[in-house]
Design a protein around this motif. Structure first.
Motif, short mmCIF file in Angstrom:
data_model
loop_
_atom_site.label_atom_id
_atom_site.label_comp_id
_atom_site.label_asym_id
_atom_site.label_seq_id
_atom_site.Cartn_x
_atom_site.Cartn_y
_atom_site.Cartn_z
N ALA A 1 -1.41 2.33 2.34
CA ALA A 1 -1.81 1.15 3.03
C ALA A 1 -2.58 0.28 1.98
CB ALA A 1 -2.43 1.00 4.07
N ALA A 2 -3.50 0.89 1.18
CA ALA A 2 -4.48 0.45 0.29
C ALA A 2 -3.44 -0.17 -0.96
CB ALA A 2 -5.32 1.34 -0.36
N GLY A 3 -2.38 0.51 -1.37
CA GLY A 3 -1.66 -0.13 -2.44
C GLY A 3 -0.74 -1.37 -1.89
N ILE A 4 -0.49 -1.31 -0.62
CA ILE A 4 0.31 -2.45 -0.21
C ILE A 4 -0.50 -3.74 0.12
CG2 ILE A 4 1.27 -3.34 2.06
CD1 ILE A 4 2.56 -0.51 2.57
N GLY A 5 -1.83 -3.41 0.34
CA GLY A 5 -2.85 -4.50 0.51
C GLY A 5 -3.27 -4.87 -0.88
N LEU A 6 -3.42 -4.11 -1.93
CA LEU A 6 -3.44 -4.49 -3.15
C LEU A 6 -2.56 -5.51 -3.67
CD1 LEU A 6 -5.43 -4.44 -5.55
CD2 LEU A 6 -4.43 -2.42 -6.28
N GLY A 7 -1.14 -4.86 -3.55
CA GLY A 7 -0.10 -5.82 -4.10
C GLY A 7 -0.04 -6.96 -3.44
N LEU B 1 4.96 -4.33 -0.84
CA LEU B 1 5.49 -3.05 -0.60
C LEU B 1 5.97 -2.27 -1.84
CD1 LEU B 1 7.95 -4.06 2.56
CD2 LEU B 1 5.64 -2.97 2.64
N LEU B 2 6.44 -2.74 -2.74
CA LEU B 2 6.83 -2.13 -4.00
C LEU B 2 5.64 -1.64 -4.68
CD1 LEU B 2 9.57 -4.64 -5.07
CD2 LEU B 2 10.18 -2.41 -4.19
N SER B 3 4.66 -2.30 -4.54
CA SER B 3 3.17 -1.84 -5.05
C SER B 3 2.53 -0.75 -4.58
CB SER B 3 2.43 -3.18 -5.15
OG SER B 3 2.82 -4.06 -5.71
N GLY B 4 2.77 -0.46 -3.31
CA GLY B 4 2.47 0.50 -2.57
C GLY B 4 2.97 1.97 -2.07
N LEU B 5 4.04 1.43 -2.06
CA LEU B 5 5.08 2.73 -1.64
C LEU B 5 5.96 3.23 -2.99
CD1 LEU B 5 6.59 1.18 1.45
CD2 LEU B 5 4.61 2.65 1.29
N GLY B 6 5.55 4.78 -2.88
CA GLY B 6 6.36 5.58 -4.01
C GLY B 6 7.42 6.43 -3.89
N ASN B 7 8.02 6.75 -4.88
CA ASN B 7 9.05 7.68 -4.74
C ASN B 7 8.58 9.20 -4.49
OD1 ASN B 7 11.41 8.88 -4.75
ND2 ASN B 7 12.08 8.04 -6.73
N THR B 8 7.91 9.56 -3.60
CA THR B 8 7.21 10.72 -3.55
C THR B 8 8.13 11.72 -2.82
OG1 THR B 8 6.57 9.89 -1.10
CG2 THR B 8 5.13 9.58 -3.10
N GLY B 9 9.28 11.39 -2.34
CA GLY B 9 10.30 12.34 -1.89
C GLY B 9 11.19 12.72 -2.94
N PHE B 10 12.18 11.87 -3.43
CA PHE B 10 13.11 11.96 -4.58
C PHE B 10 12.70 12.73 -5.78
CE2 PHE B 10 17.09 9.25 -3.37
CZ PHE B 10 17.16 9.63 -2.21
N ILE B 11 11.26 12.21 -6.19
CA ILE B 11 10.80 12.80 -7.55
C ILE B 11 9.73 13.37 -7.32
CG2 ILE B 11 9.92 12.11 -9.84
CD1 ILE B 11 11.62 9.69 -9.82
N GLY B 12 8.65 13.05 -6.22
CA GLY B 12 7.46 13.82 -6.09
C GLY B 12 7.48 15.13 -5.81
#
Length: 312
Positions: free
Chosen positions: A79-85, A104-115
């Motif tokens: 949420a902080a990343g989205i807010g900052l973006g 949304l692109l600023s806050g949500l990461g590829n934490t599943g596929f890669i993470g």
């Protein structure tokens, strides 16, 4: 964190992406093949890597407390990343029609596929488990705050709740229930889950490599003037803020390392699919996903090196 292990993992990921790019030249990568890859990764490989992590970690009361802690912290960070973006896009692109997408692109990461696969390699089953819980927080954020931002009627209805129910979430809930009641699955099931879990990283990287080859130069130039914002926010600013948060909270080392690595992940791979679902700009989602993934191959080792010096 062992920087050598991180670099080796990034090199392997890079080679897998290259293989995916080469494979895309041998056949036509269309919506059907794209859907097959996503279906296998999301519905088979990812649930299995989650269950494999749960089966190989000893669960106790403290572990469950840490799981709740990581889940809540994941939602806060996302949420902080989205807010900052959103804030930065409002400053630099006040009249743009892509502010929602950039946020949304600023806050949500590829934490599943890669993470999750990366944390499994770096920190073992325990790290993979916490990475999966962090990813569950990302999923929760996507289908609540993300869906609310993208849809036009701004209503959180039954369809939004239904879209939150997916195989990784079911695997987390089911696996934790099994672990809570100390149910030990048969060795055959554990072995099967372990082998299917090994599919996650290669298939995800092949998919990204194929996605790279679908980009058109004109579209990259068209969106290139804006994608610097989510790239900078997601790959540099947000991980730096999370590192400061870890200094303040001082959680267990494995949790701190896992959360830091997850915060460094590039933009989520399903961004273009999410945007297409809500009639948003899917091109900027696809381009940001590919570029952030390629840049992350360089930024993740750099950020981990800096974290090792100044934080951990």
């Amino acid at each position: 964190m062992e920087l050598n292990v991180v670099i080796q993992s990034i090199v392997i990921i890079s080679l897998m992406i290259m293989i995916g790019a080469i494979l895309s030249r041998t056949y036509h990568f269309n919506e059907d093949t794209r859907s097959v890859f996503i279906s296998i990764i999301v519905n088979v490989a990812m649930p299995c890597i989650i269950l494999s992590s749960i089966f190989h970690v000893e669960m106790n009361e403290n572990t469950f407390k840490m799981i709740v802690f990581v889940f809540c912290l994941s939602i806060l960070i996302n949420a902080a990343g989205i807010g900052l973006g959103w804030l930065l896009s409002a400053v630099f692109y006040r009249h743009s029609t892509n502010n929602r997408e950039l946020a949304l692109l600023s806050g949500l990461g590829n934490t599943g596929f890669i993470g999750i696969p990366l944390c499994a390699v770096l920190f073992g089953p325990e790290g993979a488990l916490y990475a999966a819980i962090f990813d569950a927080g990302v999923d929760f954020t996507i289908w609540t705050l993300g869906a609310l931002m993208l849809q036009r009627n701004k209503l959180f209805d039954f369809r939004t709740v239904k879209s939150m129910i997916n195989m990784p979430i079911i695997a987390i809930i089911g696996g934790l229930v099994i672990a809570y009641f100390h149910i030990k699955p048969p060795f055959l099931i554990i072995n099967l889950v372990d082998q299917l879990a090994a599919l996650a990283a290669p298939l995800a990287m092949f998919y990204i490599g194929m996605l790279v080859m679908t980009l058109k130069g004109t579209k990259v130039k068209e969106c290139g003037s804006k994608v610097w914002l989510p790239l900078t926010t997601k790959l540099f600013i947000l991980p730096a803020l999370v590192a400061l948060l870890m200094i303040f909270l001082k959680p267990e080392q494995t949790i701190a390392q896992t959360i830091l690595v997850q915060s460094m992940m590039p933009t989520l791979t399903l961004a273009s699919i999410l945007f297409a679902k809500y009639s948003a700009d899917e091109d900027i989602g696809a381009i940001t996903t590919v570029l952030s993934t390629l840049f992350a191959l360089l930024t993740i080792p750099i950020m981990i090196y800096l974290v090792n010096i100044y934080v951990l």
